[in-house]
Design an enzyme around this catalytic site. Structure first.
Site, short mmCIF file in Angstrom:
data_model
loop_
_atom_site.label_atom_id
_atom_site.label_comp_id
_atom_site.label_asym_id
_atom_site.label_seq_id
_atom_site.Cartn_x
_atom_site.Cartn_y
_atom_site.Cartn_z
N SER A 132 15.49 33.21 23.82
CA SER A 132 15.62 31.84 24.29
C SER A 132 14.96 30.89 23.30
O SER A 132 13.98 31.25 22.63
CB SER A 132 14.92 31.75 25.65
OG SER A 132 14.70 30.41 26.01
N TYR A 157 7.30 33.51 31.65
CA TYR A 157 8.69 33.87 31.34
C TYR A 157 8.93 33.76 29.83
O TYR A 157 9.44 34.69 29.19
CB TYR A 157 9.67 32.95 32.09
CG TYR A 157 11.06 33.01 31.49
CD1 TYR A 157 11.86 34.13 31.67
CD2 TYR A 157 11.55 31.97 30.68
CE1 TYR A 157 13.12 34.22 31.07
CE2 TYR A 157 12.79 32.05 30.08
CZ TYR A 157 13.57 33.17 30.28
OH TYR A 157 14.80 33.26 29.66
N LYS A 161 9.81 36.67 26.51
CA LYS A 161 10.82 36.61 25.44
C LYS A 161 10.14 36.73 24.09
O LYS A 161 10.58 37.45 23.20
CB LYS A 161 11.61 35.29 25.51
CG LYS A 161 12.43 35.13 26.76
CD LYS A 161 13.59 36.11 26.77
CE LYS A 161 14.29 36.16 28.09
NZ LYS A 161 15.14 37.31 28.29
P1 NAD Z 1 20.71 36.11 35.67
O1 NAD Z 1 19.51 36.15 36.53
O2 NAD Z 1 21.96 35.53 36.21
O3 NAD Z 1 21.02 37.57 35.08
C1 NAD Z 1 20.02 38.52 34.86
C2 NAD Z 1 20.45 39.78 35.58
O4 NAD Z 1 19.46 40.81 35.37
C3 NAD Z 1 20.59 39.60 37.08
O5 NAD Z 1 21.88 40.04 37.48
C4 NAD Z 1 19.50 40.49 37.69
O6 NAD Z 1 19.88 41.05 38.92
C5 NAD Z 1 19.31 41.53 36.59
N1 NAD Z 1 17.98 42.16 36.53
C6 NAD Z 1 16.77 41.55 36.50
N2 NAD Z 1 15.79 42.48 36.40
C7 NAD Z 1 16.39 43.69 36.37
C8 NAD Z 1 15.92 45.03 36.28
N3 NAD Z 1 14.61 45.31 36.24
N4 NAD Z 1 16.81 46.04 36.27
C9 NAD Z 1 18.14 45.77 36.33
N5 NAD Z 1 18.64 44.54 36.43
C10 NAD Z 1 17.78 43.50 36.44
O7 NAD Z 1 20.30 35.33 34.33
P2 NAD Z 1 21.20 34.78 33.13
O8 NAD Z 1 21.13 33.32 33.17
O9 NAD Z 1 22.50 35.45 33.13
O10 NAD Z 1 20.32 35.27 31.91
C11 NAD Z 1 20.57 36.48 31.23
C12 NAD Z 1 19.51 36.69 30.18
O11 NAD Z 1 19.50 35.59 29.29
C13 NAD Z 1 18.09 36.78 30.76
O12 NAD Z 1 17.35 37.71 30.01
C14 NAD Z 1 17.55 35.38 30.53
O13 NAD Z 1 16.16 35.39 30.43
C15 NAD Z 1 18.20 35.03 29.20
N6 NAD Z 1 18.30 33.58 28.99
C16 NAD Z 1 18.90 32.81 29.94
C17 NAD Z 1 18.98 31.43 29.74
C18 NAD Z 1 19.58 30.54 30.80
O14 NAD Z 1 19.33 29.34 30.79
N7 NAD Z 1 20.36 31.05 31.73
C19 NAD Z 1 18.47 30.87 28.57
C20 NAD Z 1 17.87 31.69 27.61
C21 NAD Z 1 17.80 33.06 27.84
C1 WQD Z 2 16.84 20.54 31.06
C2 WQD Z 2 16.36 19.11 31.12
C3 WQD Z 2 14.38 18.78 32.45
C4 WQD Z 2 16.12 19.80 36.29
C5 WQD Z 2 14.89 26.22 30.79
C6 WQD Z 2 13.93 27.29 30.34
C7 WQD Z 2 14.48 28.00 29.13
C8 WQD Z 2 15.86 28.51 29.41
C9 WQD Z 2 16.78 27.44 29.90
C10 WQD Z 2 16.18 30.50 30.66
C11 WQD Z 2 14.85 18.99 31.00
C12 WQD Z 2 15.55 18.06 33.04
C13 WQD Z 2 15.93 19.56 34.95
C14 WQD Z 2 16.08 18.72 37.20
C15 WQD Z 2 15.69 17.24 35.34
N1 WQD Z 2 15.76 29.46 30.46
N2 WQD Z 2 15.72 18.29 34.49
N3 WQD Z 2 15.86 17.46 36.68
O1 WQD Z 2 13.80 23.30 30.65
O2 WQD Z 2 15.40 23.08 28.71
O3 WQD Z 2 15.03 25.28 29.74
O4 WQD Z 2 16.18 26.80 31.03
O5 WQD Z 2 16.24 31.53 30.76
O6 WQD Z 2 13.63 29.03 28.81
O7 WQD Z 2 12.69 26.71 30.02
O8 WQD Z 2 16.31 23.59 31.00
O9 WQD Z 2 17.90 22.91 32.74
O10 WQD Z 2 15.48 23.29 33.37
O11 WQD Z 2 16.10 21.32 32.00
O12 WQD Z 2 15.48 16.08 34.94
O13 WQD Z 2 16.21 18.87 38.42
O14 WQD Z 2 16.69 18.57 32.41
O15 WQD Z 2 13.21 18.02 32.54
O16 WQD Z 2 14.58 17.84 30.26
P1 WQD Z 2 15.03 23.73 30.00
P2 WQD Z 2 16.47 22.83 32.38
#
Ligand code: NAD
Ligand code: WQD
Length: 345
Positions: A132, A157, A161
């Site tokens: 991330s 969290y 990462k």
């Molecule tokens: P998500 O929660 O929808 O998907 C994660 C999946 O992992 C879920 O289906 C959950 O049930 C499964 N899981 C969690 N712990 C587990 C375990 N111990 N064993 C087996 N399964 C497990 O999240 P997402 O948004 O699809 O994110 C996927 C990956 O990308 C995550 O690692 C997240 O941290 C990373 N990521 C997400 C974002 C975002 O904004 N969505 C941003 C950056 C990184």
């Molecule tokens: C985006 C912008 C908020 C909600 C987070 C995690 C990052 C990654 C993605 C996943 C910011 C603003 C948000 C609301 C708002 N995670 N906001 N009102 O913070 O960039 O990243 O999600 O795995 O690790 O930190 O994303 O969507 O939470 O926020 O004003 O109700 O929207 O302040 O500026 P962020 P976000």
């Protein structure tokens, strides 16, 4: 197909029932990969995988299993002859991680260590990891390149990462027959254009887009905008939002890179364009055809003012770039929300 290519065809997708995982399964199946999903469904539903099959007309294998359960993991590796792993599984709520640090460190880090130990045992040495932009902390430069030094994430969290990246780097350093690709996602939003799969947060959404869609569908009264006194053109924070389907495609391109025996690589996956919270809200309003109520709230602890990617390395080395714009991201998120007002339930 020659042996070399065949070596990469069976992909284990951990967390494959989740938001990004399910969209990646679609792209993998469309690219003729065999897909095995391991997910404990702690933050997802198996229905997403039924929908993946519906979209692609193809089958995949699903194990409801936890990465903390080494015995089950071992059995899956023994049975499936996995060649490459895409590792999404993890807990991802920033807020929750502050309240439950042990649970986050254990699930995300121990889960990854268990996975890598199993990979090592079965000679599986190709992994793509979901990292991330949070690892950059308050970015030292904008746009953020992969050369930008890692910062200090402001929550457990983000720390998981940060640490998992180091663990994977050390594993590859100890045995250079491993290929490790770290993908640093910026802000994934949107949904598959069929409206069959999308983001289904449990409880009150932490992230901006799912919160906006819930205001639009009438589940929440108004959006809280966290701060309008930042040093940005309209005072609200700037992020690099990326369509989840573009992100999913990036994983397929990364598998091609693994096939070159790439060693250890890091790529930003973003569009390179930053949008403010206000711009996102207005774009969504255009798409849903009405004004949405909002209130200006105080700044949210831990937020950085601006974050957007320099994604040129992924373009150069993976041949990948984002193709969807913010309006398309909002359209697809809205289509998903309208068709599934209560998510997968
Ligand atoms: P998500 O929660 O929808 O998907 C994660 C999946 O992992 C879920 O289906 C959950 O049930 C499964 N899981 C969690 N712990 C587990 C375990 N111990 N064993 C087996 N399964 C497990 O999240 P997402 O948004 O699809 O994110 C996927 C990956 O990308 C995550 O690692 C997240 O941290 C990373 N990521 C997400 C974002 C975002 O904004 N969505 C941003 C950056 C990184
Ligand atoms: C985006 C912008 C908020 C909600 C987070 C995690 C990052 C990654 C993605 C996943 C910011 C603003 C948000 C609301 C708002 N995670 N906001 N009102 O913070 O960039 O990243 O999600 O795995 O690790 O930190 O994303 O969507 O939470 O926020 O004003 O109700 O929207 O302040 O500026 P962020 P976000």
């Amino acid at each position: 197909m020659n042996k070399k290519e065949d070596e990469f065809m069976k992909i284990l997708v951990t967390g494959g029932a989740g938001f990004i995982g399910s969209h990646t399964c679609v792209e993998l199946l469309n690219s003729e990969y065999d897909v095995v999903v391991v997910d404990n469904l702690s933050n997802s539903s198996e229905v997403s995988l039924d929908r993946v099959k519906e979209i692609t007309g193809k089958d995949l294998k699903f194990y409801k299993a936890d990465l903390l359960d080494c015995d089950t993991l071992d059995k899956i590796f023994l049975k499936e002859h996995i060649e490459t792993v895409i590792h999404f599984a993890g807990l991802k709520s920033v807020n929750e991680s502050v309240d439950k640090p042990l649970e986050y460190y254990n699930n995300n880090i121990t889960g990854t260590i268990n996975l890598c130990a199993c990979m090592k045992k079965y000679g599986v040495k190709n992994i793509i990891f979901s990292s991330s932009a949070t690892v950059y902390g308050e970015p030292a430069v904008l746009p953020i390149t992969e050369q930008c030094p890692k910062g200090t994430p402001t929550n457990p969290y983000g720390m998981t990462k940060w640490m998992i990246e180091e663990i994977l780097k050390d594993i590859q350093l100890s045995d250079n027959s491993w290929n490790v690709i770290i993908l640093r996602y910026f802000n994934p939003i949107g949904a598959h254009e069929s409206g069959l799969i999308g983001e289904d947060p449990k409880g009150i959404p932490n992230n901006l887009l799912p919160y906006i869609t819930q205001v639009a569908i009438g589940k929440r009264d108004y959006l809280n905008i966290y701060g309008n006194d930042y040093d940005t053109p309209d005072g609200t924070c700037i992020r690099d939002y990326i369509h989840v389907v573009d992100l999913a495609r990036g994983h397929v391109m990364a598998i091609n890179k693994l096939k070159e025996n790439c060693g250890f690589k890091i790529y930003n996956l973003g569009t390179g364009k930053g949008y403010s919270v206000m711009e996102v809200l207005h774009t969504f309003e255009k798409v849903c055809g009405r004004k949405l109520p909002y209130k200006i709230a105080g700044r949210r602890k831990g937020d950085v003012m601006a974050s957007y990617a320099d994604a040129s390395l992924a373009k150069k080395e993976l041949g990948w770039e984002a193709i969807y714009d913010l309006e398309k991201m909002c359209q697809d998120a809205w289509n998903w929300q309208k068709k599934n007002p209560s998510g997968y339930q």
